[in-house]
Each structure stands twice: as C-alpha cells, then as structure tokens.
Design an enzyme around this catalytic site. Sequence first.
Site, short mmCIF file in Angstrom:
data_model
loop_
_atom_site.label_atom_id
_atom_site.label_comp_id
_atom_site.label_asym_id
_atom_site.label_seq_id
_atom_site.Cartn_x
_atom_site.Cartn_y
_atom_site.Cartn_z
N ARG A 15 0.83 -1.21 0.00
CA ARG A 15 0.00 0.00 0.00
C ARG A 15 0.87 1.26 0.00
O ARG A 15 0.96 1.98 -0.99
CB ARG A 15 -0.96 -0.01 1.21
CG ARG A 15 -2.05 1.03 1.17
CD ARG A 15 -1.64 2.42 1.58
NE ARG A 15 -1.03 2.49 2.91
CZ ARG A 15 -0.46 3.58 3.39
NH1 ARG A 15 -0.38 4.69 2.67
NH2 ARG A 15 0.08 3.58 4.60
N HIS A 207 5.57 4.34 12.53
CA HIS A 207 5.50 4.26 11.06
C HIS A 207 6.49 5.31 10.53
O HIS A 207 6.12 6.46 10.28
CB HIS A 207 4.06 4.56 10.63
CG HIS A 207 3.83 4.59 9.15
ND1 HIS A 207 3.17 3.59 8.47
CD2 HIS A 207 4.13 5.51 8.21
CE1 HIS A 207 3.09 3.89 7.18
NE2 HIS A 207 3.66 5.06 7.00
N HIS A 209 9.27 6.82 7.95
CA HIS A 209 9.88 6.82 6.61
C HIS A 209 11.37 7.09 6.78
O HIS A 209 11.81 7.67 7.78
CB HIS A 209 9.18 7.85 5.72
CG HIS A 209 7.82 7.39 5.27
ND1 HIS A 209 7.57 6.95 4.00
CD2 HIS A 209 6.65 7.27 5.94
CE1 HIS A 209 6.29 6.59 3.89
NE2 HIS A 209 5.71 6.78 5.06
N CYS A 240 4.80 9.13 -0.01
CA CYS A 240 3.42 9.60 0.08
C CYS A 240 3.20 10.58 -1.07
O CYS A 240 3.95 11.53 -1.22
CB CYS A 240 3.14 10.28 1.42
SG CYS A 240 1.50 11.03 1.48
P1 HMG Z 1 -12.76 14.92 -2.47
O1 HMG Z 1 -12.44 15.29 -3.89
O2 HMG Z 1 -12.92 16.01 -1.47
O3 HMG Z 1 -14.03 13.92 -2.42
O4 HMG Z 1 -11.62 13.91 -2.00
P2 HMG Z 1 -15.54 14.15 -2.73
O5 HMG Z 1 -16.30 13.46 -1.65
O6 HMG Z 1 -15.84 15.59 -3.02
O7 HMG Z 1 -15.74 13.30 -4.09
C1 HMG Z 1 -15.12 13.72 -5.30
C2 HMG Z 1 -15.05 12.54 -6.26
O8 HMG Z 1 -14.23 11.50 -5.69
C3 HMG Z 1 -16.39 11.89 -6.56
O9 HMG Z 1 -16.32 11.38 -7.88
C4 HMG Z 1 -16.43 10.71 -5.60
O10 HMG Z 1 -17.23 9.67 -6.08
C5 HMG Z 1 -14.97 10.28 -5.59
P3 HMG Z 1 -16.95 12.20 -9.15
O11 HMG Z 1 -18.38 12.41 -8.77
O12 HMG Z 1 -16.15 13.49 -9.21
O13 HMG Z 1 -16.68 11.28 -10.28
N1 HMG Z 1 -14.61 9.60 -4.34
C6 HMG Z 1 -14.16 8.34 -4.26
N2 HMG Z 1 -13.91 7.41 -5.21
C7 HMG Z 1 -13.48 6.21 -4.78
N3 HMG Z 1 -13.28 5.89 -3.48
C8 HMG Z 1 -13.51 6.80 -2.52
C9 HMG Z 1 -13.98 8.08 -2.91
N4 HMG Z 1 -14.30 9.17 -2.20
C10 HMG Z 1 -14.70 10.11 -3.09
N5 HMG Z 1 -13.30 6.49 -1.25
C11 HMG Z 1 -10.89 12.08 -0.64
C12 HMG Z 1 -11.60 13.42 -0.68
C13 HMG Z 1 -10.64 11.74 0.81
C14 HMG Z 1 -11.73 11.03 -1.32
C15 HMG Z 1 -9.54 12.24 -1.42
O14 HMG Z 1 -8.87 13.34 -0.92
C16 HMG Z 1 -8.66 11.02 -1.33
O15 HMG Z 1 -9.00 9.95 -1.85
N6 HMG Z 1 -7.50 11.15 -0.66
C17 HMG Z 1 -6.59 10.02 -0.44
C18 HMG Z 1 -5.18 10.50 -0.39
C19 HMG Z 1 -4.27 9.32 -0.12
O16 HMG Z 1 -4.62 8.18 -0.38
N7 HMG Z 1 -3.06 9.63 0.37
C20 HMG Z 1 -2.09 8.60 0.66
C21 HMG Z 1 -2.44 7.78 1.86
S1 HMG Z 1 -2.03 8.57 3.38
C22 HMG Z 1 -0.37 8.19 3.64
O17 HMG Z 1 0.28 7.64 2.77
C23 HMG Z 1 0.24 8.47 4.99
C24 HMG Z 1 0.42 7.21 5.83
O18 HMG Z 1 1.25 6.26 5.17
C25 HMG Z 1 1.03 7.56 7.18
C26 HMG Z 1 2.30 8.41 7.03
O19 HMG Z 1 3.27 7.98 6.40
O20 HMG Z 1 2.28 9.50 7.58
C27 HMG Z 1 -0.93 6.53 6.09
MG MG Z 2 3.44 6.28 5.20
#
Ligand code: HMG
Ligand code: MG
Length: 300
Positions: A15, A207, A209, A240
């Site tokens: 992931r 966690h 990096h 990320c």
């Molecule tokens: P948004 O644009 O504000 O969402 O994104 P929305 O609710 O306004 O929806 C906009 C569009 O996104 C819509 O589609 C929804 O259907 C779709 P449209 O009508 O435009 O075609 N949508 C989705 N589609 C699939 N699955 C969903 C979903 N939700 C909405 N779940 C949102 C808000 C949270 C969805 C977006 O910002 C997002 O997906 N962010 C994820 C970012 C991410 O994955 N970052 C990496 C992980 S975190 C990380 O790596 C850190 C960690 O490792 C710890 C560390 O190292 O610190 C964990």
């Molecule tokens: Mg991470």
Amino acid sequence: MSFPGAVKIVEVGPRDGLQNEAISVPVEVKIELIDKLTEAGLAVVESGSFVSPKWVPQMAASGEVYRGIHKKPGVAYPVLVPNMQGLDAALEAGVEEIAIFAAASETFTQKNINCSIDESIERYRQVVEKALTENLKIRGYISCVLGCPYEGEVSFDSVADVAVRLLDQGCYEVSLGDTTGVGTPGKARALVEQLVDTVPVSQLAAHFHDTYGQGLANLHAVLQCGIAVIDSSVAGLGGCPYARGATGNVATEDVLYMLDGMQIETGVDMDKLLEAGAYISDFLGREPASKAALALQNRQ
Ligand code: HMG
Ligand code: MG
C-alpha cells in the site's frame, strides 16, 4: 535499557510503497507480492487503499487485489479507507480490517484528504461507527508526527489530541507517521514519552519513513519506550503522493536484520522476505532500497 521481547511488524509495502510508484503495478503482481510476504511470516500486510482513484490512481484496483489474495489464516490484510464511500467499497470486497488516516498538521490534512483535522475526525466518526457494526477492526494513522512538509514543526500536543480522538472513536491502535522521515531519535523518543501520559504504549505503533536515513535509529529509540509494533515496507518501497520528496518507509529487511540481531522475536523469515523484496524490485527494475537486502543478496 529495556526492549520488548517481541515486535509485530506491519508490512505496508503493497500500500504505502506501491501507492507512490510512477508505473502501474498489475493486480497479479500485487497479489503475488502480498502472498510472498505472508509466506515470509508477516502477520499483518496492508493490501491496498479504497481512496479516490483520481487522487491515487495506483490503488484503483484494491478491491480486485483484496479478492485475489490467497488469505492465510491468522493474517490481517488491512486497507486504507478515507470516507463512507471507501468503507462501502471495502465492505463489498469482504475486507475485515480498515485503517483510517488523519494528520497532526492542518495543511497536510487539506492536501491529503481535502478537509480540516476536525472535519476528518468527524468524517471518521461515521466511518468507524459503521465499521464497528460490521465487526471490522480499525487502525488509525497520524501523519506528520515529527514534522510537516508544509508547516515545518508540528506540536506534540496536536499529535496527542488526534491520537486520543482516534482511540476514543474505536481504533485499536494508532500508528505514528513520520511521513517525510524528518525525525531524529531524541525527538522520536520525546514524542512517545509525552504520548504515553495520555495513551497506553500498547496502542501505539511506529511508522517511520527513511527519507533522511534516520528510520532505524528512530525505531531503536522508541523501542526503548515500549513501542512493540513497527510499520515497514519490503525493499523500502514507497512514499506519500501528498508529501513531495518523501521516500519509502524504513525497509522491512533492515528492520528484521536489526530485530534479529537484538534477539527480538518477529516470526518473520529473512530468506523468504528477501524473495518477496527481490520479486517486486525485479518487477520495478531496480535494486531494493534496503542495505540489509543488498548485503544479504550479495553474500548468497
Ligand atoms: P474529495 O475530492 O474532497 O471527495 O476527495 P468528494 O467526496 O468531493 O468526491 C469527489 C469525487 O471522488 C467523486 O467522484 C467521488 O465519487 C470520488 P466524481 O463524482 O467526481 O466522479 N470519491 C471516491 N472514489 C473512490 N473511493 C472513494 C472516494 N471518495 C470520493 N473512497 C478524498 C476526498 C478523501 C476522497 C480524497 O482526498 C482522497 O481519496 N484522498 C486520499 C489520499 C491518499 O490516499 N493519500 C495517501 C495515503 S495517506 C499516507 O500515505 C500516509 C500514511 O502512510 C502515514 C504516514 O506515512 O504519515 C498513512
Ligand atoms: Mg506512510
């Protein structure tokens, strides 16, 4: 100096690692990687992320990946879920454990999940309520615990506040993300020492990096505070997408080499772990970002 007798390694490569790869990794390759990791004895392998494919295209097929894994009894395959839409998709795929992900920095929260910290906690309240009624286990993440790529310093109070809120909601554990690897051992230790005033150490994970090469040193520091859950990424994959310049998590091979040397139990087999790391590194066409993996490969 006292260290835990056993450590649980949470493998996040499929992931956290693959979410940041420039090339798209096919579903079959992800499944094979996850199966190899569980063959190596890892009891927790984060398998994907039900986020918006517009935000993180690399995780788009997480449902297919999840369905294709040869599930090993006793192994957990958590997936990231940012909202109700993600939870519903995860439930449809048959997921049994999710991870919700918050941050201790406002700007990072905006960039990563497009809302404020308070809004994210409120959003997760609904996700957690439903997930609990579906008998899912829920893990929490806090990003930027030792610094933020946008804001710089992040206060330990803010980390503690988010940790308490996530645990109160129903997370069984909170993983402390040094998202851009800026932390150093004294600071990592000071953070955990402050957190354990309000949160049981048994509910904390590290966690880290390895962007600045501090990963193992930071882990060594927090192991001494009683942390016994470590997130790491095979072959040091990852980063990320919303933290420019962030490289992978500390490599699982490096963590295992250190823990084996300290006689700390993990249940993970180094040779099989090396096979998993070599498999994905070959696919990506590069050497593993793990010094232990490179040294051990060259010795064989
Ligand atoms: P948004 O644009 O504000 O969402 O994104 P929305 O609710 O306004 O929806 C906009 C569009 O996104 C819509 O589609 C929804 O259907 C779709 P449209 O009508 O435009 O075609 N949508 C989705 N589609 C699939 N699955 C969903 C979903 N939700 C909405 N779940 C949102 C808000 C949270 C969805 C977006 O910002 C997002 O997906 N962010 C994820 C970012 C991410 O994955 N970052 C990496 C992980 S975190 C990380 O790596 C850190 C960690 O490792 C710890 C560390 O190292 O610190 C964990
Ligand atoms: Mg991470």
